[in-house]
Design a protein around this motif. Structure first.
Motif, short mmCIF file in Angstrom:
data_model
loop_
_atom_site.label_atom_id
_atom_site.label_comp_id
_atom_site.label_asym_id
_atom_site.label_seq_id
_atom_site.Cartn_x
_atom_site.Cartn_y
_atom_site.Cartn_z
N GLY A 1 -5.91 -3.37 9.82
CA GLY A 1 -5.58 -2.11 9.46
C GLY A 1 -4.63 -1.37 10.39
N PHE A 2 -4.54 -1.46 11.61
CA PHE A 2 -3.50 -0.85 12.20
C PHE A 2 -2.05 -1.51 11.71
CE2 PHE A 2 -6.58 0.25 15.71
CZ PHE A 2 -6.62 1.45 15.48
N LEU A 3 -2.08 -2.64 11.76
CA LEU A 3 -0.76 -3.24 11.08
C LEU A 3 -0.36 -2.59 9.77
CD1 LEU A 3 -1.33 -7.05 12.11
CD2 LEU A 3 0.35 -5.35 13.05
N ASN B 1 5.74 0.70 3.32
CA ASN B 1 5.69 -0.07 2.08
C ASN B 1 6.87 -0.72 1.71
OD1 ASN B 1 2.78 0.68 1.92
ND2 ASN B 1 3.16 2.21 0.57
N PHE B 2 7.81 -0.18 1.82
CA PHE B 2 9.09 -0.69 1.52
C PHE B 2 9.41 -2.18 2.23
CE2 PHE B 2 10.81 1.68 4.96
CZ PHE B 2 11.73 0.68 5.69
N LEU B 3 8.98 -2.34 3.47
CA LEU B 3 9.19 -3.42 4.26
C LEU B 3 8.20 -4.54 3.80
CD1 LEU B 3 10.31 -5.00 6.52
CD2 LEU B 3 8.68 -4.09 8.14
N ILE B 4 7.21 -4.12 3.25
CA ILE B 4 6.33 -5.15 2.69
C ILE B 4 6.77 -5.42 1.34
CG2 ILE B 4 3.92 -5.53 1.44
CD1 ILE B 4 2.87 -3.60 3.48
N ALA B 5 7.42 -4.75 0.54
CA ALA B 5 8.10 -5.20 -0.77
C ALA B 5 9.47 -6.02 -0.40
CB ALA B 5 8.71 -3.71 -1.46
N ILE C 1 1.99 -1.10 -2.68
CA ILE C 1 1.64 0.66 -2.75
C ILE C 1 0.09 0.73 -2.15
CG2 ILE C 1 1.55 2.41 -3.96
CD1 ILE C 1 3.51 1.51 -6.22
N GLY C 2 -0.69 -0.04 -2.33
CA GLY C 2 -1.86 0.23 -1.77
C GLY C 2 -2.39 -0.26 -0.71
N THR C 3 -1.44 -1.17 -0.01
CA THR C 3 -1.74 -1.40 1.46
C THR C 3 -2.05 -0.37 2.38
OG1 THR C 3 -0.39 -3.28 1.21
CG2 THR C 3 -0.94 -2.92 3.50
N ALA C 4 -1.09 0.76 2.49
CA ALA C 4 -1.56 1.73 3.56
C ALA C 4 -2.71 2.43 3.03
CB ALA C 4 -0.18 2.76 3.57
N GLY C 5 -3.02 2.84 1.79
CA GLY C 5 -4.22 3.51 1.37
C GLY C 5 -5.55 2.56 1.71
#
Length: 331
Positions: free
Chosen positions: A143-145, A151-155, A202-206
């Protein structure tokens, strides 16, 4: 209830009016206007515009009046005729430009929202019930990660592994051979194959944020005296958890509707640019860069309407879900 809804409707109308004024002013704060930006673009290409051409374009686009006149014309068109104006950049009605991307935007938004809720709720409950376990520590670390990683880095990571493993760049919501095809099972499967990438990105942080909120809320409720008393009476743990603390843990899902809907609707603008998504985010960025004020202002107003309606829905659902909120309102 009708009195409450009527009062809220007045608040919503006043809020949207104030937002429209602030949005219009902020969009026009940069020096110049669309014609100025267009003239600079032509100058770079070696095609200069004369002063007469510039004045003619300003009259054509309705930019010859002062800022207050432009705002009044835009507002009256929206309120009286439902006309959002013309997009300078696309040379189309704003409603057509927005409508062309609304379907894809809603699909990604709703899918991301459902995936976010479906993952966050069970993970958050498990993390709270199994506090200080290996699973809890694992969920907390992930969760902290998730919260710390943009999000753009995950993309970009998705694109890297896609190119490395499959030799292709994930872009858009369809493969080139399916984009112009009529809808059939193959195109639907191709859409699903592309849709999961922006939903996860997009949903990772959420998901990470909601897991933290649910875990903390549930841990707080599990330490309440009524939970201790129920356990002393011999109420089974599963029944106790479902009947009382979980209802409170649902509050974050409901209370976030007001702000999560517009965020999902516009999407992550940078992610949309990186993944080539046909959503409203990249269109709004392009409109702001080109000083296409009617298009940019209309998109922001659509997001504002969604925000205030989502907030109203959140308030009504919270009152239905949590009796303490209803009692507080009655007082």
């Amino acid at each position: 209830m009708l009195k409450y809804l009527g009062r809220r409707a007045i608040y919503i109308a006043a809020t949207l009016l104030a937002i429209s004024l602030v949005v219009f002013v902020i969009i026009n704060l940069p020096p110049g206007d669309y014609v100025t930006a267009l003239r600079a673009r032509y100058a770079v290409q070696g095609q200069g515009l004369t002063d007469a051409d510039v004045e003619a374009l300003r009259v054509r686009y309705g930019l010859d009046g002062n800022l207050l006149q432009q705002y009044w014309n835009w507002l009256t068109q929206i309120v009286l005729h439902g006309d959002l104006g013309m997009s300078f950049e696309h040379q189309k009605p704003v409603s057509e430009v927005i409508g062309a991307r609304l379907g894809a935007t809603l699909g990604i938004s709703i899918g991301t929202l459902l995936v976010t809720w479906a993952l966050a709720f069970p993970i958050g409950v498990y993390s709270a019930v199994k506090q200080h376990s290996i699973g809890d520590y694992t969920v907390t670390t992930i969760g902290f990660l998730g919260l710390a990683t943009p999000n753009f880095l995950i993309a970009l990571i998705f694109i890297y592994f896609s190119v490395t493993w499959f030799g292709s760049v994930p872009s858009g919501l369809c493969s080139p051979e399916w984009c112009d095809a009529s809808w059939n099972l193959g195109k639907l499967l191709d859409l699903i194959g592309h849709l999961w990438i922006p939903m996860i990105v997009i949903g990772t942080a959420g998901v990470a944020g909601l897991v933290r909120v649910i875990r903390n809320n549930l841990l707080d409720e599990l330490q309440r005296p009524y939970v201790t008393a129920a356990r002393a009476r011999g109420v089974p743990e599963g029944r106790l958890l479902r009947r009382y603390p979980l209802r409170v843990a649902l509050n974050p899902f409901v209370s976030t509707i007001g702000w999560i809907l517009p965020l999902l609707l516009v999407g992550d603008i940078v992610v949309g640019q990186i993944l080539g998504l046909p959503t409203l985010g990249p269109i709004m960025l392009g409109a702001l860069k080109a000083q296409d004020m009617y298009l940019a202002g209309s998109i922001i107003m659509v997001l504002s309407v969604v925000t205030v309606i989502g907030t109203l829905i959140s308030d009504l659902l919270l009152g239905w879900l949590d009796p303490r909120i209803r009692l507080g309102h009655q007082r």
